[in-house]
Design a protein around this motif. Sequence first.
Motif, mmCIF file in Angstrom:
data_model
loop_
_atom_site.group_PDB
_atom_site.id
_atom_site.type_symbol
_atom_site.label_atom_id
_atom_site.label_comp_id
_atom_site.label_asym_id
_atom_site.label_seq_id
_atom_site.Cartn_x
_atom_site.Cartn_y
_atom_site.Cartn_z
ATOM 1 N N ASP A 1 0.835 -1.203 0.000
ATOM 2 C CA ASP A 1 0.000 0.000 0.000
ATOM 3 C C ASP A 1 0.870 1.255 0.000
ATOM 4 O O ASP A 1 0.595 2.207 -0.742
ATOM 5 C CB ASP A 1 -0.929 -0.010 1.212
ATOM 6 C CG ASP A 1 -1.760 1.260 1.285
ATOM 7 O OD1 ASP A 1 -2.627 1.456 0.407
ATOM 8 O OD2 ASP A 1 -1.531 2.073 2.211
ATOM 9 N N HIS B 1 2.500 1.896 -3.380
ATOM 10 C CA HIS B 1 1.501 2.415 -4.321
ATOM 11 C C HIS B 1 1.171 3.870 -4.007
ATOM 12 O O HIS B 1 1.169 4.727 -4.897
ATOM 13 C CB HIS B 1 0.248 1.546 -4.270
ATOM 14 C CG HIS B 1 -0.844 2.021 -5.167
ATOM 15 N ND1 HIS B 1 -0.762 1.969 -6.538
ATOM 16 C CD2 HIS B 1 -2.028 2.605 -4.882
ATOM 17 C CE1 HIS B 1 -1.857 2.479 -7.060
ATOM 18 N NE2 HIS B 1 -2.636 2.879 -6.076
ATOM 19 N N ARG B 2 0.909 4.155 -2.718
ATOM 20 C CA ARG B 2 0.504 5.496 -2.287
ATOM 21 C C ARG B 2 1.582 6.525 -2.604
ATOM 22 O O ARG B 2 1.273 7.670 -2.939
ATOM 23 C CB ARG B 2 0.221 5.438 -0.783
ATOM 24 C CG ARG B 2 -0.351 6.666 -0.165
ATOM 25 C CD ARG B 2 -0.906 6.396 1.241
ATOM 26 N NE ARG B 2 -0.185 5.410 2.016
ATOM 27 C CZ ARG B 2 0.899 5.674 2.744
ATOM 28 N NH1 ARG B 2 1.382 6.875 2.798
ATOM 29 N NH2 ARG B 2 1.493 4.704 3.432
ATOM 30 N N ASP C 1 5.756 2.111 -7.045
ATOM 31 C CA ASP C 1 5.396 0.724 -7.369
ATOM 32 C C ASP C 1 5.608 0.365 -8.842
ATOM 33 O O ASP C 1 5.125 -0.666 -9.310
ATOM 34 C CB ASP C 1 3.958 0.439 -6.964
ATOM 35 C CG ASP C 1 2.965 1.399 -7.620
ATOM 36 O OD1 ASP C 1 3.402 2.378 -8.266
ATOM 37 O OD2 ASP C 1 1.753 1.151 -7.484
ATOM 38 N N ASP C 2 6.351 1.201 -9.573
ATOM 39 C CA ASP C 2 6.647 0.886 -10.974
ATOM 40 C C ASP C 2 7.499 -0.388 -11.022
ATOM 41 O O ASP C 2 8.576 -0.436 -10.421
ATOM 42 C CB ASP C 2 7.411 2.050 -11.608
ATOM 43 C CG ASP C 2 7.682 1.853 -13.096
ATOM 44 O OD1 ASP C 2 7.551 0.716 -13.597
ATOM 45 O OD2 ASP C 2 8.038 2.841 -13.744
#
Length: 91
Positions: free
Chosen positions: A19, A22-23, A27-28
């Motif tokens: 999380d 991503h936030r 998260d690439d």
Amino acid sequence: MATDQPPDELEPRLAVIVDALHRKGADDPTCPACGHAALELADETFFMQAITPGGEIAFTGETADGFEVAAMLCGHCGHIRLHHLSKLVRD
Ligand SMILES: [Zn+2]
């Protein structure tokens, strides 16, 4: 043992890390070393041990100096990208 298949349900600790990645837009899955979209979060976190200027393992009292990291591993070339865990998950 790690597999190439994602688990049906991440353990809560890994879910917090996913999380946060991503936030924070980290998260690439593209590997900066080889360019393949093969970066995956390791199942475990790791401890980055500090070293003194003299080259010894650093301790404060009996506690090792350093910090915990989350690791993104490239399944193609083996490149490892680390995130300081407490900085990643805060905010
Ligand atoms: Zn790679």
